[in-house]
Design an enzyme around this catalytic site. Sequence first.
Site, PDB file in Angstrom:
ATOM      1  N   LYS A 153      -6.093  26.850   0.563  1.00 50.97           N
ATOM      2  CA  LYS A 153      -5.598  27.777  -0.218  1.00 50.97           C
ATOM      3  C   LYS A 153      -6.218  29.311  -0.004  1.00 50.97           C
ATOM      4  O   LYS A 153      -7.072  29.663  -0.614  1.00 50.97           O
ATOM      5  CB  LYS A 153      -5.914  27.546  -1.647  1.00 50.97           C
ATOM      6  CG  LYS A 153      -5.338  27.535  -2.726  1.00 50.97           C
ATOM      7  CD  LYS A 153      -5.674  26.861  -4.490  1.00 50.97           C
ATOM      8  CE  LYS A 153      -5.190  27.711  -5.760  1.00 50.97           C
ATOM      9  NZ  LYS A 153      -3.348  28.218  -5.839  1.00 50.97           N
TER      10      LYS A 153
HETATM   11  N1  PMP Z   1       1.354  24.002  -4.743  1.00 46.24           N
HETATM   12  C1  PMP Z   1       1.236  25.139  -4.073  1.00 46.24           C
HETATM   13  C2  PMP Z   1       1.465  25.759  -3.799  1.00 46.24           C
HETATM   14  C3  PMP Z   1      -0.491  25.962  -5.680  1.00 46.24           C
HETATM   15  O1  PMP Z   1      -0.502  27.340  -5.316  1.00 46.24           O
HETATM   16  C4  PMP Z   1      -1.015  25.104  -6.414  1.00 46.24           C
HETATM   17  C5  PMP Z   1      -1.294  25.626  -7.172  1.00 46.24           C
HETATM   18  N2  PMP Z   1      -3.310  25.414  -6.803  1.00 46.24           N
HETATM   19  C6  PMP Z   1      -0.858  23.946  -6.207  1.00 46.24           C
HETATM   20  C7  PMP Z   1       0.490  23.651  -5.273  1.00 46.24           C
HETATM   21  C8  PMP Z   1      -0.675  22.656  -7.520  1.00 46.24           C
HETATM   22  O2  PMP Z   1      -2.606  22.796  -7.236  1.00 46.24           O
HETATM   23  P1  PMP Z   1      -3.604  22.084  -7.888  1.00 46.24           P
HETATM   24  O3  PMP Z   1      -2.800  21.234  -9.038  1.00 46.24           O
HETATM   25  O4  PMP Z   1      -4.522  21.599  -7.359  1.00 46.24           O
HETATM   26  O5  PMP Z   1      -3.795  23.643  -9.219  1.00 46.24           O
END
Ligand code: PMP
Length: 296
Positions: A153
């Site tokens: 991320k």
């Molecule tokens: N895909 C992307 C590109 C994201 O930014 C997020 C948010 N973090 C998600 C999926 C979902 O991830 P999470 O469930 O860990 O928040």
Amino acid sequence: MYYNNNTLLYLDGKFVKANESKIDLYSQTLHYGYGVFEGIRAYATDEGTKVFKAKEHYERLKKSCELVNIPFNSSVKELVDATYELLQKNNLTDAYVRPLVFCDPNMSLHRPNNVSIMICAWEWGAYLGDKQLRLTVSSYCRPHPRSIKIEAKVCGHYVNSILATTEAKDKGFDEALLLDSDGFLAEGPGANLFFEKEGVLYTPQLGNILPGITRATVLELAEKLGIKVVEGLFQPESLWNADSAFYCGTAAEVIGIESVDDKKFPKDWNDSLGKKIQEEYLQLVREIKTAPNTKY
Ligand code: PMP
């Protein structure tokens, strides 16, 4: 909106005033988007404030740092504890928590020697609202996994997300749907995709998407509910022929998709598997006990 004169944030082991904190303008994070972050939610439960899957989020933060050579100097436990303390100091219960690891001044393209970590929190409603979404397929594709570390991320990756969301909103839609660079279904700018066909859930496999913690939770809930889930590479046509679909993510939670490029899904959201998952998810994060082994 995010802070006032009294708001505290966590910075490198200390709690400091948000309005007195600064970042060096020569940081690699500011110039090159070279930093990593997380998005976490805290919920009010009968047993006090609970940070949902806090450990998993900080472990992903650590892994994101490792994947892109950014030093990670804290322990997961220390950061989980700091998050609870931060929420308490700011009198927050239902809140969104944003940790960010950012780099010291350095204009070179070489890995940094020193980084800082900050955690801030604020009250934030469901990111994509609570109405079902009208999506459009983006003209942007998700970054190729050989160009970046897609499972990390990383701040800079979000330029792709901002371009896609802005394009979708400018065209009058609520949000974008991105394909991968081979044209398979990938994910939203900040959420993972699931769709339903004949009683089975489908979701893009890992490899070209962020491995969402909510996606993993949905897989766990589906198992508990006895719903079959297939992970794979899917052509966009499989979505056009689906009965229903939803996005999931920490900020968005579980949110139904009404249509893609104005083509509506035939199944009423209230009758969909997504709706059942949505209800279970909201109970799970708030630690509301449900009857065991409720099968659908
Ligand atoms: N895909 C992307 C590109 C994201 O930014 C997020 C948010 N973090 C998600 C999926 C979902 O991830 P999470 O469930 O860990 O928040």
